[in-house]
Design a protein around this motif. Structure first.
Motif, PDB file in Angstrom:
ATOM      1  N   ALA A 241       0.900  -1.274   0.124  1.00  0.00           N
ATOM      2  CA  ALA A 241      -0.043  -0.170   0.140  1.00  0.00           C
ATOM      3  C   ALA A 241       0.776   1.260   0.093  1.00  0.00           C
ATOM      4  CB  ALA A 241      -1.038   0.015   1.215  1.00  0.00           C
ATOM      5  N   ALA A 242       2.102   1.073   0.724  1.00  0.00           N
ATOM      6  CA  ALA A 242       2.947   2.401   0.665  1.00  0.00           C
ATOM      7  C   ALA A 242       3.716   2.721  -0.632  1.00  0.00           C
ATOM      8  CB  ALA A 242       3.825   2.157   1.813  1.00  0.00           C
ATOM      9  N   ILE A 243       3.803   1.586  -1.493  1.00  0.00           N
ATOM     10  CA  ILE A 243       4.222   1.708  -2.663  1.00  0.00           C
ATOM     11  C   ILE A 243       3.399   2.401  -3.706  1.00  0.00           C
ATOM     12  CG2 ILE A 243       4.914   0.323  -4.723  1.00  0.00           C
ATOM     13  CD1 ILE A 243       6.430  -1.583  -2.926  1.00  0.00           C
ATOM     14  N   GLU A 244       2.094   1.814  -3.469  1.00  0.00           N
ATOM     15  CA  GLU A 244       1.026   2.514  -4.265  1.00  0.00           C
ATOM     16  C   GLU A 244       0.631   3.885  -3.963  1.00  0.00           C
ATOM     17  OE1 GLU A 244      -0.233   1.066  -7.080  1.00  0.00           O
ATOM     18  OE2 GLU A 244       1.154  -0.512  -6.509  1.00  0.00           O
ATOM     19  N   ARG A 245       0.856   4.274  -2.641  1.00  0.00           N
ATOM     20  CA  ARG A 245       0.467   5.650  -2.225  1.00  0.00           C
ATOM     21  C   ARG A 245       1.792   6.474  -2.719  1.00  0.00           C
ATOM     22  NH1 ARG A 245       0.570   4.739   2.519  1.00  0.00           N
ATOM     23  NH2 ARG A 245      -1.594   4.367   2.927  1.00  0.00           N
ATOM     24  N   SER A 246       2.793   6.016  -2.467  1.00  0.00           N
ATOM     25  CA  SER A 246       4.110   6.847  -3.050  1.00  0.00           C
ATOM     26  C   SER A 246       3.898   7.021  -4.552  1.00  0.00           C
ATOM     27  CB  SER A 246       5.481   5.926  -2.899  1.00  0.00           C
ATOM     28  OG  SER A 246       5.695   5.773  -1.742  1.00  0.00           O
ATOM     29  N   LYS A 247       3.380   6.051  -5.406  1.00  0.00           N
ATOM     30  CA  LYS A 247       3.489   6.409  -6.824  1.00  0.00           C
ATOM     31  C   LYS A 247       2.025   7.205  -6.975  1.00  0.00           C
ATOM     32  CE  LYS A 247       5.263   1.783  -8.271  1.00  0.00           C
ATOM     33  NZ  LYS A 247       5.083   0.632  -8.785  1.00  0.00           N
ATOM     34  N   LYS A 248       1.032   7.201  -6.307  1.00  0.00           N
ATOM     35  CA  LYS A 248      -0.109   7.847  -6.531  1.00  0.00           C
ATOM     36  C   LYS A 248       0.363   9.346  -6.329  1.00  0.00           C
ATOM     37  CE  LYS A 248      -3.001   8.705  -3.077  1.00  0.00           C
ATOM     38  NZ  LYS A 248      -3.825   8.723  -2.052  1.00  0.00           N
ATOM     39  N   PHE A 249       1.249   9.784  -5.574  1.00  0.00           N
ATOM     40  CA  PHE A 249       1.801  11.200  -4.980  1.00  0.00           C
ATOM     41  C   PHE A 249       2.886  11.567  -6.293  1.00  0.00           C
ATOM     42  CE2 PHE A 249      -0.240  10.552  -0.930  1.00  0.00           C
ATOM     43  CZ  PHE A 249      -1.165  11.823  -1.017  1.00  0.00           C
ATOM     44  N   GLY A 250       3.228  10.518  -7.102  1.00  0.00           N
ATOM     45  CA  GLY A 250       4.255  10.940  -8.216  1.00  0.00           C
ATOM     46  C   GLY A 250       5.553  10.739  -7.594  1.00  0.00           C
ATOM     47  N   LEU A 251       5.745  10.095  -6.682  1.00  0.00           N
ATOM     48  CA  LEU A 251       7.159   9.765  -6.111  1.00  0.00           C
ATOM     49  C   LEU A 251       7.803   8.646  -6.657  1.00  0.00           C
ATOM     50  CD1 LEU A 251       6.083  10.742  -2.402  1.00  0.00           C
ATOM     51  CD2 LEU A 251       7.099  12.176  -3.723  1.00  0.00           C
ATOM     52  N   GLU A 252       9.127   8.765  -6.633  1.00  0.00           N
ATOM     53  CA  GLU A 252      10.041   7.382  -7.189  1.00  0.00           C
ATOM     54  C   GLU A 252      10.099   6.678  -6.036  1.00  0.00           C
ATOM     55  OE1 GLU A 252      14.356   7.001  -8.702  1.00  0.00           O
ATOM     56  OE2 GLU A 252      13.671   8.988  -9.013  1.00  0.00           O
ATOM     57  N   VAL A 253      10.068   5.479  -6.487  1.00  0.00           N
ATOM     58  CA  VAL A 253      10.335   4.113  -5.429  1.00  0.00           C
ATOM     59  C   VAL A 253      11.384   3.556  -5.891  1.00  0.00           C
ATOM     60  CG1 VAL A 253       9.444   1.930  -4.719  1.00  0.00           C
ATOM     61  CG2 VAL A 253       7.535   4.158  -4.870  1.00  0.00           C
ATOM     62  N   PRO A 254      12.494   3.287  -5.198  1.00  0.00           N
ATOM     63  CA  PRO A 254      13.483   2.644  -5.457  1.00  0.00           C
ATOM     64  C   PRO A 254      13.202   1.230  -6.024  1.00  0.00           C
ATOM     65  CG  PRO A 254      13.941   3.808  -3.578  1.00  0.00           C
ATOM     66  CD  PRO A 254      12.441   3.788  -3.820  1.00  0.00           C
ATOM     67  N   PRO A 255      13.899   0.723  -7.016  1.00  0.00           N
ATOM     68  CA  PRO A 255      13.689  -0.559  -7.285  1.00  0.00           C
ATOM     69  C   PRO A 255      14.041  -1.705  -6.530  1.00  0.00           C
ATOM     70  CG  PRO A 255      15.625   0.204  -8.773  1.00  0.00           C
ATOM     71  CD  PRO A 255      15.104   1.205  -7.777  1.00  0.00           C
ATOM     72  N   HIS A 256      13.224  -2.572  -6.264  1.00  0.00           N
ATOM     73  CA  HIS A 256      13.360  -3.764  -5.306  1.00  0.00           C
ATOM     74  C   HIS A 256      12.567  -4.974  -5.530  1.00  0.00           C
ATOM     75  CE1 HIS A 256      10.150  -1.598  -3.287  1.00  0.00           C
ATOM     76  NE2 HIS A 256       9.865  -2.764  -2.529  1.00  0.00           N
ATOM     77  N   GLU A 257      12.788  -6.178  -4.931  1.00  0.00           N
ATOM     78  CA  GLU A 257      12.101  -7.285  -5.209  1.00  0.00           C
ATOM     79  C   GLU A 257      11.552  -7.831  -3.753  1.00  0.00           C
ATOM     80  OE1 GLU A 257      11.947 -11.831  -6.884  1.00  0.00           O
ATOM     81  OE2 GLU A 257      12.876 -10.187  -8.092  1.00  0.00           O
ATOM     82  N   VAL A 258      10.312  -7.860  -3.297  1.00  0.00           N
ATOM     83  CA  VAL A 258      10.029  -8.405  -1.849  1.00  0.00           C
ATOM     84  C   VAL A 258      10.309  -9.764  -1.725  1.00  0.00           C
ATOM     85  CG1 VAL A 258       8.414  -8.646  -0.094  1.00  0.00           C
ATOM     86  CG2 VAL A 258       8.353  -6.553  -1.650  1.00  0.00           C
ATOM     87  N   GLN A 259      11.226 -10.007  -0.825  1.00  0.00           N
ATOM     88  CA  GLN A 259      11.674 -11.585  -0.379  1.00  0.00           C
ATOM     89  C   GLN A 259      11.360 -11.919   0.781  1.00  0.00           C
ATOM     90  OE1 GLN A 259      15.729 -10.522  -0.820  1.00  0.00           O
ATOM     91  NE2 GLN A 259      15.862 -11.357  -2.996  1.00  0.00           N
ATOM     92  N   PRO A 260       9.971 -12.215   1.042  1.00  0.00           N
ATOM     93  CA  PRO A 260       9.460 -12.460   2.268  1.00  0.00           C
ATOM     94  C   PRO A 260      10.208 -13.451   3.304  1.00  0.00           C
ATOM     95  CG  PRO A 260       7.801 -13.078   0.649  1.00  0.00           C
ATOM     96  CD  PRO A 260       8.903 -12.160   0.122  1.00  0.00           C
ATOM     97  N   ALA A 261      10.671 -14.422   2.501  1.00  0.00           N
ATOM     98  CA  ALA A 261      11.059 -15.742   3.317  1.00  0.00           C
ATOM     99  C   ALA A 261      12.640 -15.581   3.511  1.00  0.00           C
ATOM    100  CB  ALA A 261      10.959 -16.899   2.277  1.00  0.00           C
ATOM    101  N   HIS A 262      13.129 -14.687   2.923  1.00  0.00           N
ATOM    102  CA  HIS A 262      14.620 -14.260   3.418  1.00  0.00           C
ATOM    103  C   HIS A 262      15.065 -13.624   4.535  1.00  0.00           C
ATOM    104  CE1 HIS A 262      18.902 -14.254   1.811  1.00  0.00           C
ATOM    105  NE2 HIS A 262      19.007 -13.208   2.308  1.00  0.00           N
ATOM    106  N   ARG A 263      16.121 -13.790   4.954  1.00  0.00           N
ATOM    107  CA  ARG A 263      16.456 -12.878   6.368  1.00  0.00           C
ATOM    108  C   ARG A 263      18.034 -12.440   6.037  1.00  0.00           C
ATOM    109  NH1 ARG A 263      12.004 -13.246   6.658  1.00  0.00           N
ATOM    110  NH2 ARG A 263      10.765 -13.515   8.246  1.00  0.00           N
TER     111      ARG A 263
END
Length: 189
Positions: A9-31
């Motif tokens: 939701a924060a990524i979508e909010r950032s994009k909605k406000f025209g803000l650049e989101v740094p590239p990344h891929e979520v890795q929920p199982a990694h530590r």
């Protein structure tokens, strides 16, 4: 609600406000934050920030975490994502709570005060969070005997007693709102 859901939701909010989101891929199982990394962490932070006294950390979450991004990215070998949001401490007010109207106002009108009621921390692709400022700030402001120099570094969903609420991803909001200025940062309340 899981941190990963709020992150999306924060990524979508950032994009909605025209803000650049740094590239990344979520890795929920990694530590990334293993026991060995936890042992090295104080030295890495000192390398990135130098020697800071506890009062130097109070209300400086934006600048401290901004300065740590490149150091931690090199150390961990992954994207380290500057995260702006608030902390749900179980109260109606929350800590540093703000909403979309606040974001829209700052982007439209800029920031002119010497303080801002927002919080910043770092998020790894694994949804682990790193916050080197919150516990020390609370310890100093509240006169606690413990907590000075404490770092919160673990998976966001494993934190107890409070919850990080990401609102914006990346430092673009700081630039576009005037919170990041050429010679430094404003402090946060």
């Amino acid at each position: 609600m899981s941190y990963a859901t709020e992150w999306a939701a924060a990524i979508e909010r950032s994009k909605k406000f025209g803000l650049e989101v740094p590239p990344h891929e979520v890795q929920p199982a990694h530590r990334y934050l293993t026991d060995a990394r936890h042992a090295e962490f104080p030295y890495v932070v000192q390398q990135g920030l130098g020697d800071l006294d506890f009062p130097d950390v109070v209300a400086q979450c934006m600048s401290i975490h901004y300065r740590l991004v490149p150091v931690l990215q090199e150390w961990l070998g992954c994207p380290v994502l500057y995260t702006i949001g608030w902390v749900d401490d179980g109260t109606d007010k929350g800590m540093f709570k703000f909403d979309d109207a606040f974001v829209a106002d700052k982007l439209q009108n800029g920031h002119s005060s010497s303080t801002a009621n927002i919080h910043a921390w770092l998020t790894l692709p694994s949804m682990e969070v790193i916050d080197v400022a919150l516990v020390t700030t609370l310890a100093v402001v509240n006169g606690w005997k413990q907590g000075h120099g404490a770092v919160l570094a673990k998976h966001a969903d494993e934190i107890t007693g409070m919850a990080y609420k990401p609102m914006l991803i990346g430092p673009d909001f700081l630039r576009k709102s005037g919170l990041l200025v050429e010679w430094g940062f404003y402090s946060v309340e």
